[in-house]
Design a protein around this motif. Structure first.
Motif, PDB file in Angstrom:
ATOM      1  N   ALA A 279       0.820  -1.213   0.000  1.00 27.99           N
ATOM      2  CA  ALA A 279       0.000   0.000   0.000  1.00 27.99           C
ATOM      3  C   ALA A 279       0.850   1.257   0.000  1.00 27.99           C
ATOM      4  N   ASN A 280       1.927   1.252   0.797  1.00 29.65           N
ATOM      5  CA  ASN A 280       2.755   2.452   0.897  1.00 29.65           C
ATOM      6  C   ASN A 280       4.076   2.088   1.555  1.00 29.65           C
ATOM      7  N   VAL A 281       5.098   2.901   1.277  1.00 24.80           N
ATOM      8  CA  VAL A 281       6.428   2.709   1.852  1.00 24.80           C
ATOM      9  C   VAL A 281       6.878   4.030   2.469  1.00 24.80           C
ATOM     10  N   TYR A 282       7.336   3.970   3.721  1.00 23.12           N
ATOM     11  CA  TYR A 282       7.806   5.151   4.439  1.00 23.12           C
ATOM     12  C   TYR A 282       9.252   4.948   4.884  1.00 23.12           C
ATOM     13  N   PRO A 283      10.049   6.019   4.932  1.00 26.66           N
ATOM     14  CA  PRO A 283      11.358   5.894   5.585  1.00 26.66           C
ATOM     15  C   PRO A 283      11.169   5.656   7.078  1.00 26.66           C
ATOM     16  N   LEU A 284      12.165   5.045   7.698  1.00 24.43           N
ATOM     17  CA  LEU A 284      12.078   4.730   9.125  1.00 24.43           C
ATOM     18  C   LEU A 284      11.759   5.970   9.955  1.00 24.43           C
ATOM     19  N   THR A 285      12.299   7.115   9.550  1.00 24.63           N
ATOM     20  CA  THR A 285      12.097   8.355  10.310  1.00 24.63           C
ATOM     21  C   THR A 285      10.652   8.818  10.300  1.00 24.63           C
ATOM     22  N   GLN A 286       9.821   8.266   9.397  1.00 25.83           N
ATOM     23  CA  GLN A 286       8.409   8.634   9.331  1.00 25.83           C
ATOM     24  C   GLN A 286       7.528   7.531   9.918  1.00 25.83           C
ATOM     25  N   VAL A 287       8.020   6.868  10.961  1.00 25.90           N
ATOM     26  CA  VAL A 287       7.263   5.777  11.572  1.00 25.90           C
ATOM     27  C   VAL A 287       5.917   6.252  12.092  1.00 25.90           C
ATOM     28  N   ARG A 288       5.831   7.460  12.617  1.00 23.85           N
ATOM     29  CA  ARG A 288       4.542   7.956  13.105  1.00 23.85           C
ATOM     30  C   ARG A 288       3.545   8.104  11.964  1.00 23.85           C
TER      31      ARG A 288
END
Length: 307
Positions: A279-288
């Motif tokens: 569905a989506n991929v986020y960098p670790l820093t955008q865990v919230r």
């Protein structure tokens, strides 16, 4: 120093942070993995809030996450079958996979096929063993009919495909925006909401033999109302109803050893017989931000962190 997701107390998304930690050192039987992808799951949000603290107690500061795929960085004493540089899929039993580096027991790893993406590999464990266990638990036979709620979610999207592989007719409950995907995977789509029982009966005029609930919110009662026997109902989301009505909550417990399930599912994905929607991929820093999207509960497939 490597970075990792941490939290110091139970709470909402705001307690999550990414901070520098000491570099892990592998002990006997352990492998240090440089994480390339780590899937996120609703169960992790429940653990972080403290809602399931009696089942999953936490020691603070706590890490987060089980799913992972990455590259072997170091191996501890006694490790066989894995070498530095190997691409692996696995799971972290200490809830610490959402990190740049994490320690994994060698027995909880399997080799990643070359043509399986990092995002898919890194989100496979929790949904894979849960979907496999749920399908196993309702003992589907060729020609039977099973209904699966949350059919386009992380677990549901795998469960419908694994159920189809048994030869059963699969009815998937999902929003209309996901109906084309379900049809493309041999599933009969049915919209959830008011009137869902009538729509299921129209799609299954000869009745329903089994029901897998991946969403919660009344589906156990719906399955019983449709005439499904309690021992052919499995829920991974509504434990109160399961206790009340005596239906199954097997999930991953009926799947078999986790590394073996990972190897099986990764092989099916590599051969084109199984799909894990991302569905989506986020960098670790955008865990919230990643968990904010997850907790809306309307994603098709998996949300993944990339350290």
């Amino acid at each position: 120093m490597p970075k990792a997701v941490r939290y110091d107390r139970f709470g909402g998304i705001d307690v999550l942070r990414v901070e520098e930690v000491e570099r892990p050192v592998p002990g006997d039987g352990e492998v240090l993995v440089r994480v390339k992808a780590a899937g996120i799951n609703p169960s992790e949000a429940a653990i972080r809030t403290g809602a399931v603290a009696q089942i999953f107690p936490s020691t603070f500061p706590s890490g987060q996450g089980s799913d992972l795929a990455g590259i072997v960085e170091e191996v501890g004493a006694g490790v066989t079958g894995f070498s530095i540089g190997d691409e692996v899929i696995g799971f972290n039993q200490k809830r610490a996979s959402q990190a740049e580096l994490t320690l994994v027991e060698a027995g909880d790893l399997t080799h990643k096929p070359e043509n399986v993406s990092w995002e898919v590999a890194g989100s496979l464990y929790v949904i894979g063993v849960t979907a496999r266990g749920a399908v196993n638990s309702v003992t589907l036979k060729e020609g039977e009919t099973v209904v699966i709620s949350g059919a386009a979610g992380g677990v549901g999207s795998l469960a419908v495909q694994l159920a189809r592989r048994t030869g059963a007719t699969v009815i998937g409950l999902a929003s209309e925006s996901n109906h084309e995907w379900l049809k493309g995977h041999g599933v009969i789509p049915v919209a959830y909401g008011d009137g869902v029982a009538d729509r299921i009966k129209a799609a299954a005029p000869d009745g329903v033999d089994a029901f897998i609930d991946t969403h919660g919110g009344g589906y156990v009662e719906l399955a019983l109302a449709l005439g499904v026997a309690p021992d052919r109902i499995d829920t991974i989301a509504d434990f109160a109803s399961a206790a009340k009505y005596g239906v199954k909550t097997d999930g991953g417990t009926a799947a078999g050893p986790g590394a073996a399930v990972l190897a099986e599912l990764a092989g099916l994905i590599a051969d084109g017989h199984l799909e894990v929607p991302i569905a989506n991929v986020y960098p670790l820093t955008q865990v919230r931000e990643a968990y904010t999207e997850l907790e809306r509960r309307h994603t098709h497939g998996k949300i993944v962190l990339r350290p």
